[in-house]
Design an enzyme around this catalytic site. Structure first.
Site, mmCIF file in Angstrom:
data_model
loop_
_atom_site.group_PDB
_atom_site.id
_atom_site.type_symbol
_atom_site.label_atom_id
_atom_site.label_comp_id
_atom_site.label_asym_id
_atom_site.label_seq_id
_atom_site.Cartn_x
_atom_site.Cartn_y
_atom_site.Cartn_z
ATOM 1 N N HIS A 191 0.838 -1.198 0.000
ATOM 2 C CA HIS A 191 0.000 0.000 0.000
ATOM 3 C C HIS A 191 0.875 1.251 0.000
ATOM 4 O O HIS A 191 0.607 2.215 -0.735
ATOM 5 C CB HIS A 191 -0.910 0.013 1.233
ATOM 6 C CG HIS A 191 -2.184 -0.752 1.067
ATOM 7 N ND1 HIS A 191 -2.206 -2.096 0.809
ATOM 8 C CD2 HIS A 191 -3.491 -0.350 1.135
ATOM 9 C CE1 HIS A 191 -3.463 -2.508 0.726
ATOM 10 N NE2 HIS A 191 -4.264 -1.466 0.904
ATOM 11 N N HIS A 245 1.154 -3.722 9.145
ATOM 12 C CA HIS A 245 2.591 -3.649 8.911
ATOM 13 C C HIS A 245 3.290 -3.041 10.115
ATOM 14 O O HIS A 245 2.687 -2.294 10.892
ATOM 15 C CB HIS A 245 2.908 -2.807 7.671
ATOM 16 C CG HIS A 245 2.446 -3.412 6.384
ATOM 17 N ND1 HIS A 245 3.118 -4.433 5.760
ATOM 18 C CD2 HIS A 245 1.368 -3.127 5.604
ATOM 19 C CE1 HIS A 245 2.484 -4.757 4.644
ATOM 20 N NE2 HIS A 245 1.419 -3.983 4.541
#
Length: 281
Positions: free
Chosen positions: A173, A225
């Site tokens: 992303h 993450h």
């Protein structure tokens, strides 16, 4: 003539898009398992709960592709009507060819950028912060008393989500959003040079980069993450955008028309004048 000459370049762009996206397709469609990394029982960075994404993949890819492409098409067409490029028939055709080439650049190189991301993800196999929540290892078969590194364990949760939980490094992303937004920001820097946009241009650029940074930060707050994954993704996307803009595209290069096109342009422009001033025999 112009349309025929542009077809091979478009086909070449499509071929490069397919080749650049091969690793991306292979990892996602080939059901390849990421590297099977273990964990420490006392690693608190892996014990976060699973959350749904604030910025979904659908929103990410829709905005990431649609915004730069639509802005580039609009910007190139607007530059014609603002007479930044002479509005002659030949120049319109040349400009259309340039637009066709620019339009494929972000798509092709975005695929290459994501291929690099997936190569890192599957090769390293870093565990996401919510890995233990989606894996749900059978703790009865794991001896955590010594604080040893656990490699042999069985996930009792959903297998697909467990494999997805091994793809933390680095953030796709973050890399994709930074690539698209910085690419567009640099495009605006090169093309939006009119006086009235002196303050508008940096304002738009700020919000483009801010949107990318927000996307990266949301991956940390959603426990998708680690912060280092996001930082690496942002840096990789930025590097890819800079390389594409300055080494592949011609955004910052002088607009030069090829000699043959100049001859055609002169012939086109001089023909009406010659017919007008020549006296009939």
């Amino acid at each position: 003539m112009f349309e025929a000459r542009g077809v091979p370049f478009i086909l070449l762009d499509v071929a490069c898009l397919i080749i650049g996206g091969l690793p991306l397709a292979a990892f996602n469609l080939g059901k390849i398992r990421p590297y099977q990394r273990g964990f420490f029982c006392n690693d608190e960075s892996l014990q976060y709960p699973f959350h749904h994404s604030t910025i979904t993949s659908t929103v990410l890819y829709t905005v990431g592709f649609a915004l730069p492409i639509s802005c580039m098409i609009f910007g190139e067409c607007l530059s014609v009507y603002l007479k930044q490029i002479k509005i002659q028939v030949v120049f319109r055709q040349l400009h259309f060819q340039r637009l066709q080439s620019h339009r494929h650049v972000p798509v092709r190189d975005a695929a290459m950028s994501q291929s690099l991301t997936d190569i890192a993800k599957y090769s390293i196999g870093r565990l996401r912060p919510h890995f233990l929540d989606v894996c749900r290892p059978d703790w009865k078969l794991i001896n955590c008393s010594s604080g040893a590194y656990i490699e042999n364990f069985t996930c009792t949760g959903d297998l697909q989500m467990a494999n997805e939980g091994r793809l933390s490094f680095y953030s796709g992303h973050s890399s994709f959003s930074m690539y698209c937004m910085l690419f567009l920001a640099l495009y605006l820097q090169a093309r939006l040079q009119v006086e009235w946009a002196r303050l508008l241009r940096p304002t738009i650029q700020f919000f483009l980069i801010a949107a990318s940074v927000f996307t990266g930060l949301s991956r940390v707050s959603d426990y998708k993450h680690h912060w280092s994954d996001v930082l690496t993704g942002l840096l990789q996307g930025a590097l890819m955008a800079v390389l594409v803009v300055f080494c592949v595209s011609d955004f910052f290069k002088p607009r030069v028309v090829a000699h043959k096109d100049v001859d055609i342009l002169h012939t086109t422009l001089e023909e009406p004048n010659r017919n007008h001033f020549e006296s009939p025999n």
